[in-house]
Design an enzyme around this catalytic site. Structure first.
Site, PDB file in Angstrom:
ATOM      1  N   TYR A  61       3.889 -24.755  79.828  1.00  0.00           N
ATOM      2  CA  TYR A  61       4.790 -25.416  80.772  1.00  0.00           C
ATOM      3  C   TYR A  61       6.218 -25.555  80.238  1.00  0.00           C
ATOM      4  CZ  TYR A  61       1.079 -27.071  83.918  1.00  0.00           C
ATOM      5  OH  TYR A  61       0.058 -27.145  84.818  1.00  0.00           O
ATOM      6  N   LYS A  71     -14.215 -53.476  69.229  1.00  0.00           N
ATOM      7  CA  LYS A  71     -13.500 -53.477  70.513  1.00  0.00           C
ATOM      8  C   LYS A  71     -13.159 -52.041  70.913  1.00  0.00           C
ATOM      9  CE  LYS A  71      -9.139 -54.398  68.172  1.00  0.00           C
ATOM     10  NZ  LYS A  71      -8.394 -55.484  67.549  1.00  0.00           N
TER      11      LYS A  71
END
Ligand SMILES: *Cc1c(COP(=O)(O)O)cnc(C)c1O
Length: 630
Positions: free
Chosen positions: A260, A37
């Site tokens: 940042y 999956k």
């Protein structure tokens, strides 16, 4: 060596070794289902499925119908179980692609039963029993009753019954409770389905269950330990390594910040490298100021916040660093950078970190150290269940466009989609094989045509016969001829010189046959075109069979023209186009505009001839062609 900015390497040998080590922990008669999956937790479902099959896997587990469909497209034939509850809207595709749904309710079983009523096959399902996971599944208290009711549904075959552990990696008590619950239920059944299963990969290690005969292998097979205690039980190697390169070098003075919001303040003079990956690549934002990478032998901490596409790492202590140096972000290397250890740095999930990393990266598959294949980004978007000509043309157009940019996407489209569409599946799309077209220019002896070259053409190809007739068409303008492009009964089109009055002398058939049967033919001038209908009563018996066409024509081509073009407007497999000009022209050049596996076919020049040739089994896309310039 990949030239990419970042990429993941998947070591198929390590995967196979992990499977072998896990196999030692379960009974040799027990089957295993490879869980692929989410694109095999980010490692590539197709490649992992192929390798798992080599290792003896008898089932695949996917999350939804689309994932199952894609594997079917790619030619995977073994049973595929859809693990999570399917929606009613998925049922027709479950049937079409021969997938097996997990059933968690009587209602869904009833819907399946209704849908499969008119079908020749029963729907094979695995019943999901909730023994304590508390997610999907039939509550274990109602299981016996519901199982008995589903058993009575005539269009459903209960091929398996399964349950799922909530915490097999680190809660032995609850795991054992779930196992016992499930075991009791199975013991109470008066009959046994083909497959009984409960263990995920950690369950294989921590909770052997001899009443089951299938295990579902996920995370551990990819070499990631969800809990450190498993390390003593089984040896596993990381299969995926996520790598990047230094893209920029920088340094900062004490007291200055990096990144940042200024979350990192340098306390010393710091050299740092910028890596061209960020959280958009799945390198988790929560690794900001926490994560580490490996450069050479050195472990380097992340400095400041991870940006969308960039990350800063401390290289002050690395003896020699250069732009372009390889960096290991995750996977093989020092133990600090194993997925589970990085995830632990921010109390994250190893499952999540593995399946999200490298989502923007190309994957390279290694065997015995060398790269054996790669898989491009964006491979998902080619699924379609609309095979109308329009849709196909769109796919082909998109693929031609893509091939200009990416060879691997072009190869993917070419091999995995076209081969499957046109050869393996019984689709009603017809194509031509061994397309052989010879155009011969001659002087003309007829005074009426002194402005023209005489042209003899000979065309042969193989194709499935659709009708007991077809047309050969010649028109004076492209616009008129275009109308015949989409006409499925037209097998040959010739564009005559502009501004002339068409008549029977200008274009005629010299011979036309199918499988050697000489066809009757009749010419009418209609709609600014010469239409020649070719037919024979015996053709009726050949409809639906692959036949050999042979069409010969005689026509004229204006002497004042300096080029002549041949286009292929259908899918074609194997071409040979010849332009014979004897001594009419001193020099002829061929300008091919081709799309197919190879961008350019072979070009062979001989005295008075020029040939364009492809391999016999090579697909050539529509709208390919060649212009002969003289
Ligand atoms: C994902 C999944 C697995 C695989 O679990 P791992 O812990 O990765 O081995 C097994 N069974 C079901 C039903 C799953 O959804």
């Amino acid at each position: 060596m990949p030239s990419d900015r970042s990429w993941s390497e998947i070591d198929l040998d390590s995967f196979a070794a992990n499977i072998e080590n896990l196999k030692k922990l379960f009974n040799p008669d027990t089957h295993f289902m490879q869980i692929v999956k989410a694109d095999a937790y980010g490692l590539g479902a197709f490649e992992i499925a192929q390798e798992a099959i080599k290792c003896g896997c008898s089932y695949l587990g996917v999350a939804n119908t689309d994932e199952g469909m894609l594997l079917r497209y790619q030619g995977i034939n073994i049973p595929i179980l859809i693990l999570s509850p399917a929606l009613e809207t998925e049922i027709s595709r479950i049937w079409e692609y021969n997938l097996e749904p997990a059933v968690s309710s009587l209602d869904f079983a009833l819907e399946l039963n209704r849908f499969y009523a008119g079908k020749s096959e029963q729907c094979h399902v695995h019943l999901n029993i909730d023994s304590g996971m508390g997610r999907s599944g039939i509550p274990i208290t109602q299981a016996k009753d519901i199982i008995n009711r589903i058993r009575k549904l005539s269009n459903i075959n209960i091929k398996g019954i399964f349950s799922h552990y909530a915490a097999s990696e680190n809660d032995p008590e609850f795991t054992s409770f779930q196992k016992q619950q499930f075991k009791e239920l199975i013991a109470e059944l008066t009959w046994k389905p083909e497959f009984i299963h409960i263990a995920n990969s950690s369950g294989v290690v921590t909770a052997p269950a001899d009443f089951t005969n299938l295990v579902r292998l996920g995370l551990l097979s990819y070499g990631v330990y969800p809990d450190q205690t498993l390390r003593q039980e089984v040896h596993l190697e990381p299969v995926m390594t996520f790598k990047t390169r230094i893209s920029f070098l920088n340094s900062t003075e004490p007291g200055q910040s990096i990144g940042y919001n200024r979350t990192f303040m340098a306390e010393r003079k710091t050299d740092y490298a910028i890596l061209p990956v960020g959280y958009a690549d799945g390198y988790d934002f929560l690794l900001s100021n926490r994560g580490v990478v490996q450069i050479g032998d050195q472990i380097c901490p992340i400095l400041g916040k991870i940006s969308m596409d960039m990350t800063a790492v401390d290289v002050t202590d690395v003896p020699s660093v250069n732009v372009g140096d390889e960096v290991i972000l995750l996977g093989k290397g020092k133990t600090e950078i194993r997925v589970e250890n990085l995830a632990a740095l921010y109390s994250g999930s190893a499952y999540e970190l593995l399946c999200q990393t490298g989502r923007r990266a190309k994957r390279y598959y290694r065997r015995q150290g060398s790269i054996v294949s790669d898989s491009p980004l964006l491979r998902r978007d080619f699924i379609s269940h609309d095979y109308s000509d329009d849709k196909l043309n769109l796919i082909i157009e998109a693929s031609i466009e893509q091939r200009l940019q990416s060879k691997s996407i072009a190869n993917l489209v070419y091999q995995e989609i076209l081969e499957r569409l046109f050869t393996e599946k019984d689709r009603k799309i017809h194509y031509r094989e061994n397309f052989n077209h010879i155009v011969e220019f001659n002087y003309t002896s007829d005074n009426k045509f002194s402005e023209f070259h005489e042209v003899n053409t000979n065309l042969t190809f193989n194709k499935v016969l659709e009708n007991d007739f077809f047309y050969v068409v010649c028109a004076c303008s492209e616009k008129t001829l275009e109308k015949y492009f989409l006409h499925p009964q037209v097998e040959y089109r010739w564009l005559f010189d502009d501004n002339c009055m068409l008549n029977e002398d200008l274009f005629r058939i010299t011979q036309v046959s199918i499988n050697g049967i000489e066809l009757k033919h009749k010419l009418v001038v209609e709609n600014d075109a010469v239409e020649i209908r070719c037919w024979h009563p015996e053709l009726a018996d050949l409809i639906g069979k692959k036949v050999h066409y042979s069409i010969g024509t005689r026509t004229y081509y204006p002497r004042n023209s300096h080029q002549m073009a041949i286009y292929l407007i259908e899918m074609t497999k194997g071409i040979n186009l010849e332009f014979h000009y004897h001594d009419l022209f001193s020099k002829v050049e061929a300008v091919p505009i081709f799309s197919g596996k190879n961008r350019y076919p072979m070009l062979i020049e001989e005295k008075g001839k020029i040939k364009i040739h492809s391999e016999e089994n090579e697909w050539i896309f529509p709208n390919s062609g060649v212009v002969f310039v003289y």
